[in-house]
Design a protein around this motif. Structure first.
Motif, PDB file in Angstrom:
ATOM      1  N   GLY A 331       0.808  -1.214   0.000  1.00 47.91           N
ATOM      2  CA  GLY A 331       0.000   0.000   0.000  1.00 47.91           C
ATOM      3  C   GLY A 331       0.842   1.265   0.000  1.00 47.91           C
ATOM      4  N   LEU A 332       1.926   1.253   0.781  1.00 49.94           N
ATOM      5  CA  LEU A 332       2.809   2.419   0.821  1.00 49.94           C
ATOM      6  C   LEU A 332       3.460   2.668  -0.534  1.00 49.94           C
ATOM      7  CD1 LEU A 332       4.533   1.971   4.304  1.00 49.94           C
ATOM      8  CD2 LEU A 332       2.995   3.817   3.631  1.00 49.94           C
ATOM      9  N   ILE A 333       3.929   1.581  -1.170  1.00 44.90           N
ATOM     10  CA  ILE A 333       4.560   1.722  -2.486  1.00 44.90           C
ATOM     11  C   ILE A 333       3.560   2.264  -3.494  1.00 44.90           C
ATOM     12  CG2 ILE A 333       5.592   0.448  -4.418  1.00 44.90           C
ATOM     13  CD1 ILE A 333       6.881  -1.407  -2.369  1.00 44.90           C
ATOM     14  N   LEU A 334       2.335   1.729  -3.466  1.00 44.20           N
ATOM     15  CA  LEU A 334       1.312   2.198  -4.406  1.00 44.20           C
ATOM     16  C   LEU A 334       1.023   3.678  -4.197  1.00 44.20           C
ATOM     17  CD1 LEU A 334      -0.803   1.618  -6.580  1.00 44.20           C
ATOM     18  CD2 LEU A 334      -2.394   0.998  -4.762  1.00 44.20           C
ATOM     19  N   MET A 335       0.841   4.092  -2.947  1.00 41.37           N
ATOM     20  CA  MET A 335       0.505   5.501  -2.684  1.00 41.37           C
ATOM     21  C   MET A 335       1.637   6.437  -3.087  1.00 41.37           C
ATOM     22  SD  MET A 335      -1.708   5.604   0.851  1.00 41.37           S
ATOM     23  CE  MET A 335      -0.392   4.898   1.845  1.00 41.37           C
ATOM     24  N   THR A 336       2.873   6.074  -2.741  1.00 45.78           N
ATOM     25  CA  THR A 336       3.986   6.976  -3.064  1.00 45.78           C
ATOM     26  C   THR A 336       4.235   7.044  -4.559  1.00 45.78           C
ATOM     27  OG1 THR A 336       5.553   5.153  -2.662  1.00 45.78           O
ATOM     28  CG2 THR A 336       5.129   6.676  -0.835  1.00 45.78           C
ATOM     29  N   VAL A 337       4.111   5.915  -5.259  1.00 41.24           N
ATOM     30  CA  VAL A 337       4.342   5.921  -6.703  1.00 41.24           C
ATOM     31  C   VAL A 337       3.242   6.696  -7.423  1.00 41.24           C
ATOM     32  CG1 VAL A 337       4.448   4.477  -8.762  1.00 41.24           C
ATOM     33  CG2 VAL A 337       5.726   3.822  -6.736  1.00 41.24           C
ATOM     34  N   LEU A 338       1.982   6.497  -7.011  1.00 43.94           N
ATOM     35  CA  LEU A 338       0.898   7.250  -7.626  1.00 43.94           C
ATOM     36  C   LEU A 338       1.051   8.748  -7.345  1.00 43.94           C
ATOM     37  CD1 LEU A 338      -2.239   4.994  -6.991  1.00 43.94           C
ATOM     38  CD2 LEU A 338      -0.928   5.272  -9.093  1.00 43.94           C
ATOM     39  N   ALA A 339       1.477   9.076  -6.128  1.00 40.53           N
ATOM     40  CA  ALA A 339       1.694  10.487  -5.808  1.00 40.53           C
ATOM     41  C   ALA A 339       2.834  11.067  -6.638  1.00 40.53           C
ATOM     42  CB  ALA A 339       1.991  10.642  -4.323  1.00 40.53           C
ATOM     43  N   SER A 340       3.857  10.236  -6.908  1.00 44.16           N
ATOM     44  CA  SER A 340       4.983  10.733  -7.702  1.00 44.16           C
ATOM     45  C   SER A 340       4.574  11.050  -9.129  1.00 44.16           C
ATOM     46  CB  SER A 340       6.119   9.700  -7.708  1.00 44.16           C
ATOM     47  OG  SER A 340       5.782   8.557  -8.495  1.00 44.16           O
ATOM     48  N   GLY A 341       3.482  10.403  -9.599  1.00 42.91           N
ATOM     49  CA  GLY A 341       3.005  10.698 -10.939  1.00 42.91           C
ATOM     50  C   GLY A 341       2.620  12.156 -11.126  1.00 42.91           C
ATOM     51  N   PHE A 342       2.242  12.818 -10.022  1.00 47.03           N
ATOM     52  CA  PHE A 342       1.925  14.249 -10.096  1.00 47.03           C
ATOM     53  C   PHE A 342       3.132  15.041 -10.592  1.00 47.03           C
ATOM     54  CE2 PHE A 342       2.371  18.345  -8.018  1.00 47.03           C
ATOM     55  CZ  PHE A 342       1.232  19.005  -8.433  1.00 47.03           C
ATOM     56  N   PHE A 343       4.326  14.707 -10.057  1.00 45.41           N
ATOM     57  CA  PHE A 343       5.529  15.457 -10.418  1.00 45.41           C
ATOM     58  C   PHE A 343       6.037  15.082 -11.807  1.00 45.41           C
ATOM     59  CE2 PHE A 343       5.413  15.243  -5.799  1.00 45.41           C
ATOM     60  CZ  PHE A 343       5.514  16.577  -5.479  1.00 45.41           C
ATOM     61  N   VAL A 344       5.597  13.911 -12.312  1.00 46.24           N
ATOM     62  CA  VAL A 344       5.964  13.530 -13.672  1.00 46.24           C
ATOM     63  C   VAL A 344       5.166  14.331 -14.690  1.00 46.24           C
ATOM     64  CG1 VAL A 344       5.966  11.630 -15.346  1.00 46.24           C
ATOM     65  CG2 VAL A 344       6.687  11.212 -12.987  1.00 46.24           C
ATOM     66  N   HIS A 345       3.896  14.570 -14.404  1.00 49.54           N
ATOM     67  CA  HIS A 345       3.010  15.212 -15.381  1.00 49.54           C
ATOM     68  C   HIS A 345       2.799  16.707 -15.125  1.00 49.54           C
ATOM     69  CE1 HIS A 345       2.085  11.315 -17.094  1.00 49.54           C
ATOM     70  NE2 HIS A 345       1.803  10.858 -15.897  1.00 49.54           N
ATOM     71  N   TYR A 346       3.104  17.158 -13.913  1.00 50.19           N
ATOM     72  CA  TYR A 346       2.861  18.562 -13.595  1.00 50.19           C
ATOM     73  C   TYR A 346       4.100  19.154 -12.902  1.00 50.19           C
ATOM     74  CZ  TYR A 346      -2.024  17.311 -14.405  1.00 50.19           C
ATOM     75  OH  TYR A 346      -3.178  16.858 -14.967  1.00 50.19           O
ATOM     76  N   LYS A 347       4.139  20.463 -12.854  1.00 52.87           N
ATOM     77  CA  LYS A 347       5.202  21.144 -12.129  1.00 52.87           C
ATOM     78  C   LYS A 347       4.640  22.388 -11.461  1.00 52.87           C
ATOM     79  CE  LYS A 347       6.876  23.554 -16.284  1.00 52.87           C
ATOM     80  NZ  LYS A 347       8.055  23.782 -17.147  1.00 52.87           N
ATOM     81  N   MET A 348       5.326  22.811 -10.434  1.00 56.16           N
ATOM     82  CA  MET A 348       4.912  23.994  -9.685  1.00 56.16           C
ATOM     83  C   MET A 348       5.856  25.139 -10.029  1.00 56.16           C
ATOM     84  SD  MET A 348       4.140  22.111  -6.041  1.00 56.16           S
ATOM     85  CE  MET A 348       3.539  23.608  -5.275  1.00 56.16           C
ATOM     86  N   VAL A 349       5.299  26.244 -10.434  1.00 57.66           N
ATOM     87  CA  VAL A 349       6.111  27.412 -10.789  1.00 57.66           C
ATOM     88  C   VAL A 349       5.696  28.583  -9.892  1.00 57.66           C
ATOM     89  CG1 VAL A 349       6.445  26.671 -13.165  1.00 57.66           C
ATOM     90  CG2 VAL A 349       4.503  28.108 -12.587  1.00 57.66           C
ATOM     91  N   PRO A 350       6.635  29.422  -9.509  1.00 56.07           N
ATOM     92  CA  PRO A 350       6.279  30.565  -8.650  1.00 56.07           C
ATOM     93  C   PRO A 350       5.438  31.584  -9.399  1.00 56.07           C
ATOM     94  CG  PRO A 350       8.571  30.684  -9.344  1.00 56.07           C
ATOM     95  CD  PRO A 350       8.066  29.342  -9.796  1.00 56.07           C
ATOM     96  N   VAL A 351       4.521  32.172  -8.668  1.00 55.90           N
ATOM     97  CA  VAL A 351       3.672  33.209  -9.229  1.00 55.90           C
ATOM     98  C   VAL A 351       4.389  34.549  -9.078  1.00 55.90           C
ATOM     99  CG1 VAL A 351       1.465  34.421  -9.047  1.00 55.90           C
ATOM    100  CG2 VAL A 351       1.579  31.951  -8.671  1.00 55.90           C
ATOM    101  N   ARG A 352       4.614  35.217 -10.180  1.00 56.63           N
ATOM    102  CA  ARG A 352       5.301  36.517 -10.134  1.00 56.63           C
ATOM    103  C   ARG A 352       4.359  37.609  -9.644  1.00 56.63           C
ATOM    104  NH1 ARG A 352       8.673  36.698 -15.872  1.00 56.63           N
ATOM    105  NH2 ARG A 352       9.981  34.849 -15.487  1.00 56.63           N
ATOM    106  N   LYS A 353       4.875  38.418  -8.772  1.00 56.08           N
ATOM    107  CA  LYS A 353       4.078  39.518  -8.252  1.00 56.08           C
ATOM    108  C   LYS A 353       3.969  40.617  -9.305  1.00 56.08           C
ATOM    109  CE  LYS A 353       5.317  38.693  -3.426  1.00 56.08           C
ATOM    110  NZ  LYS A 353       5.910  39.253  -2.206  1.00 56.08           N
ATOM    111  N   GLN A 354       2.790  41.235  -9.355  1.00 56.01           N
ATOM    112  CA  GLN A 354       2.586  42.319 -10.327  1.00 56.01           C
ATOM    113  C   GLN A 354       3.404  43.556  -9.935  1.00 56.01           C
ATOM    114  OE1 GLN A 354       0.916  41.956 -13.086  1.00 56.01           O
ATOM    115  NE2 GLN A 354       0.309  39.856 -12.595  1.00 56.01           N
TER     116      GLN A 354
END
Length: 354
Positions: A331-354
């Motif tokens: 269960g731990l392996i499944l949860m961590t691997v599925l969660a890691s898929g977020f970082f494979v398909h998406y990324k977080m970028v900082p929001v620039r201040k106006q």
């Protein structure tokens, strides 16, 4: 405070996706070590015992391969349904029906020549598993039922049917009261490979894996499955027979799980008894997700999770760790691997201040 927004990646990560996957697995093992500490077990020694018990000897590797065979076939079947976004949670029940079908052929025609009898057992197992998979597909089409609930509930029906047979009409009179059928005849047993303990079912896995890879990669139906899984509405608009594909994938999924039941009954136990049901069908769901529905990845992941089962057995014997620990690691392996898929398909970028 710095704010971030989530955007979909436009580029492929390449080798970095492997790094993310390995990091997720390492995190799961770290959390497993924490659980060992909580119960007073030395974590480093426990993890080393786990890996040594799974892959540290010829016996351990052979036992892992034996357990990987039914997991691979069930996973391949589950992945076939998942490609169409059909959630088959019933591989456990289809596995049981496959074992029942194979046992019926073995007990009814014990004197047939070995090639004929084994072929008949495979056919009976695939038909039984395929029909068991087809029922929820038809109910989904005709009555609008949820295949997750129906396949899950049918698991219990199949297991109880198996127990009814081995406690009743198929019970061996010479079993001293234990629920099991008579031993299969020699013609009904899948043999071992050379002097090893691994049965030749591994060749069945190899052939079926290649065939299904060809089916999904080079055939029109395989392309229609992928297209329909991506968008049902677009598939219907393009004239793809979606209802037919739903029934097809559930029949194929059930047949593969039934084939796994045949191999477990014939090659591993050489008879039918309740202990054949050890949760391979449920592990197959984890394997299919971890492998991202790819046949080659399914083979590797099946071997690794089968090794995990063998390693936990060593932990039980050497360090008195509960049997449920293996399921917790899965269960731990499944949860961590599925969660890691977020970082494979998406990324977080900082929001620039106006």
């Amino acid at each position: 405070m710095q704010r971030f927004r989530i955007i979909k990646r436009q580029e492929r990560l390449g080798w970095r996706s492997c790094f993310i996957l390995l990091t997720a697995i390492a995190l799961a093992l770290l959390l497993s070590a924490v659980m060992l500490v909580m119960r007073g077990t030395p974590p480093v020694e426990g993890i080393l015992t786990l890996f040594k018990g799974a892959f540290g000897s010829r016996w351990a590797i052979e036992d892992s391969l034996i357990k990987a065979i039914p997991i691979f076939l069930c996973s391949l079947g589950v992945a076939t349904a998942f490609r169409l976004q059909i959630w088959n949670i019933g591989a456990e029940g289809q596995f049981a029906l496959g074992a029942i079908g194979a046992t019926w052929a073995a007990l009814t025609f014990p004197e047939l020549p070995k090639p004929v009898l084994l072929s008949m057992m495979i056919g009976a197992a695939c038909i039984a598993g395929g029909v068991w998979g087809m029922i929820p597909a038809i109910l989904r089409q005709r009555l609008g039922t949820n295949e997750i609930i129906v396949t899950l509930m049918m698991n219990y029906i199949a297991i109880l049917l198996l127990e009814y047979l081995v406690y009743g009409i198929w019970k061996d009179p010479a079993s001293y009261g234990f629920p099991m059928t008579p031993m299969f005849s020699e013609q009904a047993i899948v043999g071992k490979i050379g002097t090893s303990g691994v049965n030749s079912g591994i060749f069945h896995c190899l052939v079926l894996g290649v065939l299904f890879w060809i089916f999904f990669t080079f055939t029109r139906t395989g392309f229609e499955l992928k297209a329909s899984g991506d968008s049902v509405r677009a598939a219907r608009y393009a004239g793809i027979p979606y209802n037919y594909l739903v029934v097809l994938v559930m029949v194929l999924s059930g047949a593969l799980a039934g084939w796994a039941g045949f191999l477990e009954a014939s090659a591993t136990i050489n008879r039918l008894q309740p202990s054949i049901m050890v949760g391979y069908g449920y592990t197959a769901i984890v394997v299919a997700w971890l492998a991202r529905l790819n046949p080659l990845n399914i083979a590797i992941t099946s071997f690794l999770l089968a090794g995990l089962r063998v390693g936990v057995e060593s932990l039980q014997l050497d360090m008195q760790v509960p049997a449920a620990f293996g399921g917790m690691i899965e269960g731990l392996i499944l949860m961590t691997v599925l969660a890691s898929g977020f970082f494979v398909h998406y990324k977080m970028v900082p929001v620039r201040k106006q």
